[in-house]
Design a protein around this motif. Structure first.
Motif, PDB file in Angstrom:
ATOM      1  N   ILE A  90       7.610  48.618  10.494  1.00  0.00           N
ATOM      2  CA  ILE A  90       7.738  47.401  11.310  1.00  0.00           C
ATOM      3  C   ILE A  90       9.191  47.135  11.684  1.00  0.00           C
ATOM      4  CG2 ILE A  90       7.336  44.921  11.387  1.00  0.00           C
ATOM      5  CD1 ILE A  90       5.014  45.352   9.442  1.00  0.00           C
ATOM      6  N   LEU A  91      10.089  47.136  10.691  1.00  0.00           N
ATOM      7  CA  LEU A  91      11.493  46.839  10.977  1.00  0.00           C
ATOM      8  C   LEU A  91      12.136  47.871  11.905  1.00  0.00           C
ATOM      9  CD1 LEU A  91      13.623  44.718  10.395  1.00  0.00           C
ATOM     10  CD2 LEU A  91      14.321  46.029   8.378  1.00  0.00           C
ATOM     11  N   ILE A 256      16.285  38.450   6.169  1.00  0.00           N
ATOM     12  CA  ILE A 256      14.997  38.392   6.866  1.00  0.00           C
ATOM     13  C   ILE A 256      13.872  38.860   5.953  1.00  0.00           C
ATOM     14  CG2 ILE A 256      13.648  39.396   8.749  1.00  0.00           C
ATOM     15  CD1 ILE A 256      16.175  39.443  10.426  1.00  0.00           C
ATOM     16  N   THR A 257      14.117  39.955   5.235  1.00  0.00           N
ATOM     17  CA  THR A 257      13.081  40.488   4.344  1.00  0.00           C
ATOM     18  C   THR A 257      12.773  39.519   3.215  1.00  0.00           C
ATOM     19  OG1 THR A 257      13.832  42.738   4.826  1.00  0.00           O
ATOM     20  CG2 THR A 257      12.433  42.447   2.898  1.00  0.00           C
ATOM     21  N   GLN A 267      10.835  37.212  -7.092  1.00  0.00           N
ATOM     22  CA  GLN A 267      11.160  38.545  -7.590  1.00  0.00           C
ATOM     23  C   GLN A 267      10.697  39.631  -6.620  1.00  0.00           C
ATOM     24  OE1 GLN A 267      10.632  41.362 -11.579  1.00  0.00           O
ATOM     25  NE2 GLN A 267      10.020  39.222 -11.650  1.00  0.00           N
ATOM     26  N   THR A 268       9.482  39.521  -6.146  1.00  0.00           N
ATOM     27  CA  THR A 268       8.975  40.489  -5.175  1.00  0.00           C
ATOM     28  C   THR A 268       9.815  40.473  -3.904  1.00  0.00           C
ATOM     29  OG1 THR A 268       6.710  40.289  -6.002  1.00  0.00           O
ATOM     30  CG2 THR A 268       6.972  41.131  -3.771  1.00  0.00           C
ATOM     31  N   ALA A 269      10.179  39.273  -3.444  1.00  0.00           N
ATOM     32  CA  ALA A 269      10.994  39.148  -2.238  1.00  0.00           C
ATOM     33  C   ALA A 269      12.360  39.781  -2.441  1.00  0.00           C
ATOM     34  CB  ALA A 269      11.147  37.671  -1.862  1.00  0.00           C
ATOM     35  N   THR A 276      15.481  47.109   1.429  1.00  0.00           N
ATOM     36  CA  THR A 276      15.669  47.092   2.880  1.00  0.00           C
ATOM     37  C   THR A 276      17.144  47.078   3.249  1.00  0.00           C
ATOM     38  OG1 THR A 276      13.607  45.846   3.083  1.00  0.00           O
ATOM     39  CG2 THR A 276      15.038  45.889   5.006  1.00  0.00           C
ATOM     40  N   GLY A 277      17.962  46.379   2.462  1.00  0.00           N
ATOM     41  CA  GLY A 277      19.388  46.286   2.763  1.00  0.00           C
ATOM     42  C   GLY A 277      20.193  47.479   2.312  1.00  0.00           C
ATOM     43  N   SER A 278      19.621  48.311   1.442  1.00  0.00           N
ATOM     44  CA  SER A 278      20.327  49.504   0.929  1.00  0.00           C
ATOM     45  C   SER A 278      19.576  50.749   1.386  1.00  0.00           C
ATOM     46  CB  SER A 278      20.414  49.463  -0.602  1.00  0.00           C
ATOM     47  OG  SER A 278      21.179  48.366  -1.040  1.00  0.00           O
TER      48      SER A 278
END
Length: 329
Positions: A90-91, A256-257, A267-269, A276-278
């Motif tokens: 998606i991203l 955003i994620t 925790q899941t977020a 996503t950021g790494s």
């Protein structure tokens, strides 16, 4: 010939050093990225070790893959599957559509290659290690990373075709093949070592494995800094803009994620956002044959700063999330 006492003392020192690095991974990794800037001569010589370092890092991660932990996590698969779909499909699809809409596909090949890498690459495989260090659900991070690597050859080939149909130096099919062979090789070696050593022995050597991971990351950091010091000295404003840009991209993806996955729990977020950021840009460099446009290489090099610093920056946030969820009834 060294005396037995000397050899034993040396092994004890190495053992203590690896354990120390393993227990202080976030600080050690953060420091290593800056040391690479001050070793430009060594960076050029070590660039040849970039691909082997990525292979070793992946192998170390696959050694830690706990089949039971992943199976347990997949009894409630929705968070992991949702995170993988967001990160790998998606991203990057949104990034590709924005790129085509505003005409970024007409820009320099280096810009397009950088955009492709930062949106389509899977999470760095050190993600589960740092999530474990934070005291959070490492099994979830491990499941997300493993599933992302499984679909990476197919998803990256798709977005290479969509975003770079005529200008990518490696054809999408070749990219998928290179990436698949790289992942199969590291996964095969990692799983072989897992079964040879045994789960109990690997668990006992957690600090040592983390320490080896820090050493390889240090070598990787030095190799990735090839040309960065000279670029920063000759074009300081461009270097500053690039430095700010890579942090901004990582920060936007993280935020955003985190907001999208917040209803699933903090925790899941956090785990989904961290991955996503790494992004594993080094894996993409290896899959592209190690030769990419200069601007894309500089982007890859500067992008290591947020990757190496995020464990240190986000550690207080992760610890707070862990405490609040533990305290919750």
């Amino acid at each position: 010939m060294p005396s037995p006492t000397f050899v034993i003392s040396g092994l004890k020192l190495i053992n203590a050093l690896l354990r120390f690095l393993g227990r202080n991974g976030t600080n050690a990794v953060a420091i290593s990225i800056f040391l690479g800037l001050f070793l430009p001569g060594i960076a050029e010589a070590l660039r040849i070790l970039l691909t082997p370092a990525i292979f070793i890092l992946l192998t170390l991660s696959f050694i830690r893959v706990d089949n039971a932990a992943i199976a347990q996590q997949l009894t409630h698969p929705l968070p992991a599957i949702a995170a993988v779909l967001w990160q790998m499909l998606i991203l990057p699809l949104l990034a590709t559509l924005i790129c085509l809409t505003i005409g970024l596909d007409q820009l320099d090949l280096g810009v397009l290659t950088a955009l492709f890498m930062v949106s389509a690459a899977p999470p760095v495989m050190s993600t589960p290690i740092f999530i474990w260090m934070f005291g959070l659900n490492g099994a979830l991070a491990l499941t997300i990373s493993t599933l992302a690597l499984i679909i990476a050859p197919f998803s990256t080939a798709l977005f290479a075709y969509l975003l770079l149909p005529d200008t990518l130096q490696v054809a999408p099919l070749s990219l998928a093949t290179n990436l698949a062979m790289f992942l199969i090789g590291s996964a095969g070696l990692g799983r072989l070592l897992y079964y040879v050593l045994g789960a109990e022995r690997i668990n006992q050597a957690t600090d040592h494995i983390n320490g080896i991971n820090c050493v390889v990351l240090f070598i990787f950091a030095i190799a990735a800094m090839d040309g960065v010091t000279d670029f920063a000295l000759t074009a300081p404003f461009k270097a500053t803009a690039l430095f700010i840009g890579v942090f901004a991209i990582a920060g936007v993806q993280l935020l955003i994620t985190f907001l999208i996955f917040y209803p699933a729990g903090k925790q899941t977020a956090f785990i989904a956002a961290y991955g996503t950021g790494s992004r594993n840009l080094g894996l993409m460099v290896a899959a592209l044959g190690g030769t990419i446009p200069e601007l894309a290489w500089l982007f890859f090099a500067f992008a290591q700063f947020p990757i190496y610093l995020l464990p240190w920056i986000l550690r207080p946030v992760a610890m707070h999330i862990g405490k609040t969820e533990t305290a919750a009834p």
